[in-house]
Scaffold this active site. Structure first.
Site, PDB file in Angstrom:
ATOM      1  N   ARG A 156     -15.119   3.083  -0.683  1.00  0.00           N
ATOM      2  CA  ARG A 156     -14.896   1.717  -0.211  1.00  0.00           C
ATOM      3  C   ARG A 156     -14.926   1.775   1.314  1.00  0.00           C
ATOM      4  O   ARG A 156     -14.175   2.562   1.915  1.00  0.00           O
ATOM      5  CB  ARG A 156     -13.541   1.238  -0.732  1.00  0.00           C
ATOM      6  CG  ARG A 156     -13.325  -0.260  -0.646  1.00  0.00           C
ATOM      7  CD  ARG A 156     -12.391  -0.768   0.394  1.00  0.00           C
ATOM      8  NE  ARG A 156     -11.082  -0.176   0.458  1.00  0.00           N
ATOM      9  CZ  ARG A 156      -9.997  -0.651  -0.170  1.00  0.00           C
ATOM     10  NH1 ARG A 156     -10.064  -1.690  -0.963  1.00  0.00           N
ATOM     11  NH2 ARG A 156      -8.836  -0.089   0.014  1.00  0.00           N
ATOM     12  N   ARG A 161     -10.302   5.040  -0.903  1.00  0.00           N
ATOM     13  CA  ARG A 161      -9.825   4.140   0.163  1.00  0.00           C
ATOM     14  C   ARG A 161     -10.047   4.844   1.503  1.00  0.00           C
ATOM     15  O   ARG A 161      -9.145   5.510   2.023  1.00  0.00           O
ATOM     16  CB  ARG A 161      -8.338   3.829  -0.028  1.00  0.00           C
ATOM     17  CG  ARG A 161      -8.024   2.874  -1.176  1.00  0.00           C
ATOM     18  CD  ARG A 161      -6.539   2.559  -1.220  1.00  0.00           C
ATOM     19  NE  ARG A 161      -6.239   1.399  -2.029  1.00  0.00           N
ATOM     20  CZ  ARG A 161      -5.837   1.439  -3.311  1.00  0.00           C
ATOM     21  NH1 ARG A 161      -5.694   2.596  -3.916  1.00  0.00           N
ATOM     22  NH2 ARG A 161      -5.579   0.327  -3.968  1.00  0.00           N
ATOM     23  N   ARG A 169       1.666  -9.904  -0.860  1.00  0.00           N
ATOM     24  CA  ARG A 169       2.037  -8.749  -1.686  1.00  0.00           C
ATOM     25  C   ARG A 169       3.068  -7.862  -0.997  1.00  0.00           C
ATOM     26  O   ARG A 169       3.669  -6.994  -1.612  1.00  0.00           O
ATOM     27  CB  ARG A 169       0.779  -7.944  -2.078  1.00  0.00           C
ATOM     28  CG  ARG A 169       0.067  -7.294  -0.943  1.00  0.00           C
ATOM     29  CD  ARG A 169      -1.341  -6.838  -1.337  1.00  0.00           C
ATOM     30  NE  ARG A 169      -1.432  -5.418  -1.619  1.00  0.00           N
ATOM     31  CZ  ARG A 169      -2.569  -4.728  -1.671  1.00  0.00           C
ATOM     32  NH1 ARG A 169      -3.734  -5.356  -1.502  1.00  0.00           N
ATOM     33  NH2 ARG A 169      -2.588  -3.463  -1.912  1.00  0.00           N
ATOM     34  N   CYS A 173     -10.318  -1.916 -10.072  1.00  0.00           N
ATOM     35  CA  CYS A 173      -9.751  -0.782  -9.344  1.00  0.00           C
ATOM     36  C   CYS A 173      -8.379  -1.112  -8.757  1.00  0.00           C
ATOM     37  O   CYS A 173      -7.759  -0.269  -8.127  1.00  0.00           O
ATOM     38  CB  CYS A 173     -10.702  -0.309  -8.256  1.00  0.00           C
ATOM     39  SG  CYS A 173     -10.911  -1.505  -6.942  1.00  0.00           S
ATOM     40  N   ASN A 209      -5.075  -6.265  -6.753  1.00  0.00           N
ATOM     41  CA  ASN A 209      -3.899  -6.374  -5.868  1.00  0.00           C
ATOM     42  C   ASN A 209      -4.067  -7.560  -4.916  1.00  0.00           C
ATOM     43  O   ASN A 209      -3.169  -8.372  -4.738  1.00  0.00           O
ATOM     44  CB  ASN A 209      -3.717  -5.098  -5.035  1.00  0.00           C
ATOM     45  CG  ASN A 209      -3.711  -3.861  -5.892  1.00  0.00           C
ATOM     46  OD1 ASN A 209      -3.341  -3.917  -7.048  1.00  0.00           O
ATOM     47  ND2 ASN A 209      -4.136  -2.745  -5.336  1.00  0.00           N
ATOM     48  N   ASP A 210      -5.250  -7.611  -4.303  1.00  0.00           N
ATOM     49  CA  ASP A 210      -5.484  -8.714  -3.372  1.00  0.00           C
ATOM     50  C   ASP A 210      -5.889  -9.987  -4.096  1.00  0.00           C
ATOM     51  O   ASP A 210      -5.547 -11.084  -3.647  1.00  0.00           O
ATOM     52  CB  ASP A 210      -6.555  -8.319  -2.346  1.00  0.00           C
ATOM     53  CG  ASP A 210      -5.945  -7.451  -1.264  1.00  0.00           C
ATOM     54  OD1 ASP A 210      -4.854  -7.798  -0.782  1.00  0.00           O
ATOM     55  OD2 ASP A 210      -6.534  -6.411  -0.923  1.00  0.00           O
ATOM     56  N   HIS A 234       0.830  -1.211   0.000  1.00  0.00           N
ATOM     57  CA  HIS A 234       0.000   0.000   0.000  1.00  0.00           C
ATOM     58  C   HIS A 234       0.861   1.256   0.000  1.00  0.00           C
ATOM     59  O   HIS A 234       0.463   2.283  -0.528  1.00  0.00           O
ATOM     60  CB  HIS A 234      -0.958  -0.008   1.186  1.00  0.00           C
ATOM     61  CG  HIS A 234      -2.126  -0.904   0.949  1.00  0.00           C
ATOM     62  ND1 HIS A 234      -2.194  -2.168   1.460  1.00  0.00           N
ATOM     63  CD2 HIS A 234      -3.236  -0.728   0.207  1.00  0.00           C
ATOM     64  CE1 HIS A 234      -3.310  -2.730   1.049  1.00  0.00           C
ATOM     65  NE2 HIS A 234      -3.957  -1.892   0.289  1.00  0.00           N
ATOM     66  N   GLU A 245     -12.088  -9.428  -4.624  1.00  0.00           N
ATOM     67  CA  GLU A 245     -10.633  -9.434  -4.413  1.00  0.00           C
ATOM     68  C   GLU A 245     -10.170 -10.692  -3.691  1.00  0.00           C
ATOM     69  O   GLU A 245      -9.018 -10.782  -3.288  1.00  0.00           O
ATOM     70  CB  GLU A 245     -10.188  -8.170  -3.677  1.00  0.00           C
ATOM     71  CG  GLU A 245     -10.890  -7.901  -2.379  1.00  0.00           C
ATOM     72  CD  GLU A 245     -10.431  -6.604  -1.714  1.00  0.00           C
ATOM     73  OE1 GLU A 245      -9.386  -6.057  -2.095  1.00  0.00           O
ATOM     74  OE2 GLU A 245     -11.129  -6.160  -0.783  1.00  0.00           O
TER      75      GLU A 245
END
Ligand code: PEP
Ligand code: MG
Length: 537
Positions: free
Chosen positions: A330, A294, A462, A499, A451-452, A187, A428
């Site tokens: 989110r 976020r 990650r 996203c 990403n997840d 992140h 995700e």
């Protein structure tokens, strides 16, 4: 000239003096502060966070080694409350000295005091004073943006950096960011992109202190760091930097253009943001909306969650800056590397697989209810939608929708005017992708968090830089899950966005469009680059 290597996270070339940001005692410099109230607040934050850390350590040690072993942490907590110690620190701050230095000075004073005592038990407390002081200094040093005081912008080198540190960085002071540890998919890396901050991680620099204050070039395209570069290298890098700036300028010509492919398909290109200040970047980049707000970043760098009113003001501000445009909030996704000590009770062994996202909200429903109320209140001021992170089952979505309904009903009873808010789900986890046919019946839209999705599909952390070679964004399993999700969304008549960071990978734009993805939500800096790729697809 010496050359070191790092891993490219976000592109750009920076030429300037290197600033080695080292957390620890050696670097504690006395600095005059004007904002005394702000400094006292930083101290308060550090003390409460230290207290929470010690509480967790105590509980963990009791479980693992027994009460006797754990007692030391209770003693530290008590010492942290000691009025004499705290007053000594506060007094120095009130005189206009930075908090780190005030702690450092109080430590020296109290260590001398305890060490001079005859009582053996009291003598030993000197070590404890050192221990709690170091903990406070580490926590205070975490806000590295507040600690960097340079007369010119610098290339910042740090051991590692957390998301909350990136948030507190003053962008104007930093030309590029280099870390010795860290991962490309963290992140912190995502936030650096959001700040348009060239960044490299995993820099192989054996002796960072030797580089402090030296002229360097950080080539964040190639992952190279040149120390005291020769004139010819400086000239060449300056030329490449110029060329890059020119290319960026050229992209600005695409502002105002539609995102239409050669064969006439229209794609939404939205922006990802972490706070209301970043909306201006999204507007500057001509984003069609906010595809991912976020919201968890509103919870960081503080000692308690933002109130309903604070959140409402923040969401309202974003909506008012983007009149008529869709803003997808989110709901809070705390956990894993997004650490918020006052909300996470336990240190987990595998935080990415732990109490994260909606799971934390199920444990602490008040947190989510407050946020849902703030979102519904903001609905009066624009085109807001919400989505839930880390979903793995249909049942979860049903509970979340019920909570949303309750929040709206409460507000209506209290006389607030609020509109319906579309409810989306982040896809995700592999479970969500595999269940997407059923989930699509419960959701107003899907947003794929690649990403997840990559991390959980491939079982690759990650955050772990050693595993980066395995973090294969275009692994067939990942692409298959994305395609399946899009098909199931369309079957149910709902739209689907991507996203995660993959949305900004222009090598994949055509493939995503062909799969039928309706929207790509990317960091503001990538909006025009993706528009170009769409137009050329
Ligand atoms: C994702 O997982 O792709 C995502 C967008 O969420 P985050 O990166 O905040 O975990
Ligand atoms: Mg995610």
């Amino acid at each position: 000239m010496i050359k070191y290597h790092g891993k490219q996270v976000y592109e750009g070339i920076a030429i300037g003096k290197l600033y080695w940001h080292h957390h620890g005692k050696k670097d504690i410099k006395k600095r005059a502060v004007i904002d005394i109230a702000g400094e006292l607040e930083r101290l308060e934050y550090a003390v409460s966070t230290a207290d929470e850390q010690l509480r967790c350590l105590y509980e963990k040690t009791v479980k693992e080694a027994g009460e006797e072993q754990a007692l030391i942490f209770e003693i530290h907590r008590m010492m942290l409350e000691d009025a004499d110690y705290l007053n000594a620190i506060k007094e120095m701050i009130t005189e206009g000295v930075n908090a780190e230095y005030a702690v450092f000075s109080a430590e020296k004073q109290f260590v001398t005091l305890f060490a001079a005592m005859d009582d053996v038990y009291m003598k030993e407390r000197a070590v404890d004073i050192q221990d709690i002081s170091q903990r406070l200094i580490d926590l205070l040093s975490d806000s590295c943006g507040q600690e960097i005081h340079t007369t010119e912008p610098v290339v910042l080198l740090a051991e590692d950096i957390t998301p909350s540190e990136i948030i507190s960085l003053n962008r104007e002071q930093i030309l590029a960011l280099i870390t010795r540890k860290g991962s490309v998919n963290s992140h912190a890396a995502i936030l650096a992109k959001g700040k348009n901050l060239p960044m490299m991680v995993n820099a192989q620099i054996p002796n960072p202190v030797e580089l402090d204050g030296k002229l360097v070039i950080a080539d964040c395209f190639e992952g190279e760091i040149y120390v005291e570069p020769e004139k010819a290298v400086v000239l060449e890098m300056s030329r490449r930097k110029e060329l890059w700036n020119k290319k960026q300028q050229e992209l600005l010509r695409l502002k105002g253009k539609n995102n239409i492919t050669k064969d006439g398909r229209s794609i939404k290109i939205y922006a990802n943001i972490g706070n209301e200040k970043e909306v201006s970047d999204a507007i500057f980049a001509d984003a069609g909306g906010i595809g991912l707000f976020r919201s968890e970043y509103l919870y960081m760098d503080r000692t308690q969650p933002p109130s309903e009113e604070e959140q409402f003001q923040s969401y309202k501000s974003v909506l008012e800056q983007m009149p008529g445009k869709r803003v997808v909030i989110r709901t809070v996704d705390i956990g894993a590397d997004k650490q918020v000590p006052y909300l996470l009770n336990e240190t987990e062994q595998n935080p990415a697989l732990g109490c994260r996202g909606i799971r934390l909200c199920f444990e602490k429903p008040d947190i989510l209810m407050t946020q849902l109320r703030a979102i519904y209140r903001s609905s009066f001021y624009g085109n807001v939608a919400m989505m839930f992170p880390m979903v793995i089952s249909v049942e979860e979505v049903k509970i979340l929708k019920k909570m949303a309904k309750d929040a709206k009903e409460q507000l209506t009873e209290e006389g607030f005017e609020c509109n319906d808010v579309p409810i989306g789900i982040m896809i995700e986890t592999p479970a969500a992708a595999l269940l997407s046919e059923r989930l699509a019946k419960e959701a107003d839209f899907f947003s794929i968090g690649t990403n997840d999705l990559i991390q959980y599909t491939l079982a690759i952390d990650r955050q772990n830089s050693h595993m980066e070679d395995y973090y294969n964004e275009v692994h067939p399993a990942v692409l298959q899950l994305i395609e399946m999700t899009v098909q199931n969304a369309h079957k149910a008549g709902i739209e689907v966005s991507i996203c995660g960071e993959l949305a900004g990978d222009i090598m994949l734009t055509k493939q995503f469009i062909d799969m039928g993805v309706n929207e790509l939500s990317v960091p503001p800096v990538a909006v025009l680059k993706v528009r170009k790729a769409v137009i050329e697809s």
